[in-house]
Design a protein around this motif. Structure first.
Motif, short mmCIF file in Angstrom:
data_model
loop_
_atom_site.label_atom_id
_atom_site.label_comp_id
_atom_site.label_asym_id
_atom_site.label_seq_id
_atom_site.Cartn_x
_atom_site.Cartn_y
_atom_site.Cartn_z
N VAL A 92 29.58 0.12 -31.61
CA VAL A 92 29.23 -0.43 -30.33
C VAL A 92 29.61 -1.53 -30.37
O VAL A 92 29.99 -2.19 -29.08
N LYS A 93 30.30 -2.50 -31.22
CA LYS A 93 31.07 -3.66 -31.11
C LYS A 93 32.36 -3.45 -30.20
O LYS A 93 32.61 -4.06 -29.06
N ARG A 94 33.11 -2.15 -30.43
CA ARG A 94 34.34 -1.83 -29.64
C ARG A 94 34.02 -1.49 -28.14
O ARG A 94 34.43 -1.89 -27.36
N LEU A 95 32.80 -0.77 -27.97
CA LEU A 95 32.10 -0.42 -26.94
C LEU A 95 31.95 -1.42 -25.83
O LEU A 95 32.17 -1.51 -24.75
N TRP A 96 31.18 -2.48 -26.50
CA TRP A 96 30.87 -3.83 -25.79
C TRP A 96 32.11 -4.56 -25.40
O TRP A 96 32.40 -5.16 -24.61
N LEU A 97 33.35 -4.60 -26.31
CA LEU A 97 34.27 -5.27 -26.00
C LEU A 97 35.08 -4.70 -24.95
O LEU A 97 35.52 -5.26 -24.04
N GLY A 98 35.20 -3.36 -25.09
CA GLY A 98 35.94 -2.69 -23.72
C GLY A 98 35.02 -2.93 -22.71
O GLY A 98 35.70 -3.00 -21.41
N PRO A 120 27.68 -6.17 -8.64
CA PRO A 120 26.80 -4.91 -9.06
C PRO A 120 27.59 -4.01 -10.16
O PRO A 120 26.78 -3.46 -10.87
N PHE A 121 28.80 -4.11 -10.24
CA PHE A 121 29.71 -3.37 -11.21
C PHE A 121 29.19 -3.88 -12.53
O PHE A 121 28.99 -3.19 -13.52
N ALA A 122 29.20 -5.18 -12.80
CA ALA A 122 28.96 -5.71 -13.81
C ALA A 122 27.53 -5.55 -14.65
O ALA A 122 27.15 -5.07 -15.51
N THR A 179 27.37 -1.71 -15.36
CA THR A 179 28.19 -1.67 -16.60
C THR A 179 27.22 -1.99 -17.70
O THR A 179 27.15 -1.36 -18.81
N PHE A 180 26.64 -3.09 -17.82
CA PHE A 180 25.92 -3.62 -19.07
C PHE A 180 24.71 -2.98 -19.17
O PHE A 180 24.32 -2.68 -20.29
N LEU A 181 23.96 -2.42 -17.94
CA LEU A 181 22.95 -1.28 -18.38
C LEU A 181 23.35 -0.09 -18.95
O LEU A 181 22.57 0.15 -20.00
N VAL A 182 24.48 0.43 -18.73
CA VAL A 182 24.95 1.46 -19.36
C VAL A 182 25.26 1.33 -20.77
O VAL A 182 24.98 2.03 -21.50
N LEU A 183 25.94 0.18 -20.86
CA LEU A 183 26.43 -0.33 -22.34
C LEU A 183 25.08 -0.53 -23.09
O LEU A 183 25.09 0.06 -24.36
N THR A 184 24.18 -0.89 -22.59
CA THR A 184 22.69 -0.97 -23.55
C THR A 184 22.32 0.20 -23.66
O THR A 184 21.62 0.26 -24.87
N PHE A 185 22.19 1.29 -22.80
CA PHE A 185 21.87 2.38 -23.11
C PHE A 185 22.41 3.22 -24.31
O PHE A 185 21.98 3.56 -25.07
N LEU A 186 23.79 3.07 -24.26
CA LEU A 186 24.73 3.64 -24.87
C LEU A 186 24.63 2.91 -26.35
O LEU A 186 24.54 3.75 -27.46
N SER A 187 24.20 1.63 -26.18
CA SER A 187 24.10 1.30 -27.87
C SER A 187 22.94 1.47 -28.33
O SER A 187 22.92 2.11 -29.36
N ALA A 214 33.16 -5.35 -21.69
CA ALA A 214 33.41 -6.81 -21.27
C ALA A 214 34.55 -7.03 -20.66
O ALA A 214 34.82 -7.70 -19.45
N THR A 215 35.81 -6.40 -21.08
CA THR A 215 37.04 -6.35 -20.81
C THR A 215 37.27 -5.85 -19.41
O THR A 215 37.96 -6.31 -18.38
N LEU A 216 36.32 -4.62 -19.18
CA LEU A 216 36.44 -3.85 -17.88
C LEU A 216 35.74 -4.77 -16.72
O LEU A 216 36.18 -5.10 -15.74
N VAL A 217 34.64 -5.28 -17.09
CA VAL A 217 33.73 -6.27 -16.08
C VAL A 217 34.74 -7.47 -15.87
O VAL A 217 34.70 -7.92 -14.67
N TRP A 218 35.47 -8.02 -16.91
CA TRP A 218 36.36 -9.07 -16.58
C TRP A 218 37.34 -8.78 -15.70
O TRP A 218 37.97 -9.43 -14.81
N CYS A 219 38.10 -7.43 -15.93
CA CYS A 219 39.27 -7.15 -14.96
C CYS A 219 38.72 -6.79 -13.59
O CYS A 219 39.43 -6.83 -12.43
#
Length: 78
Positions: free
Chosen positions: A39-45, A57-59, A62-70, A47-52
């Protein structure tokens, strides 16, 4: 300063310690620690993707999908 002193006292008293149940023992297992690392790696990836790709809307999506996957990865109900 008072906050940190109270926090230290509560930790010393083991205020946040879970009662000994099968669920608390499962959370302390090595398998659960591996899931936490995923989960830590997933969120780090993510966050990096959102930063890039700086798009609000993408952010949000992405955060909703990451929360669901966590929640899916850390689910211990089975």
């Amino acid at each position: 300063m008072a906050y940190w002193c109270c926090l230290a006292v509560l930790r010393w008293w083991q205020f946040w310690r879970l009662p000994e149940t099968p669920h608390s023992l499962r959370v302390q297992s090595a398998r659960h620690r591996v899931k936490i690392d995923w989960v830590k790696r997933l969120w780090l990836g993510g966050a990096t993707l959102v930063w890039c790709i700086p798009s609000p809307p993408f952010a949000a999506i992405t955060f909703l999908v990451l929360t669901f996957l966590s929640f899916v990865l850390l689910d211990e109900t089975a």
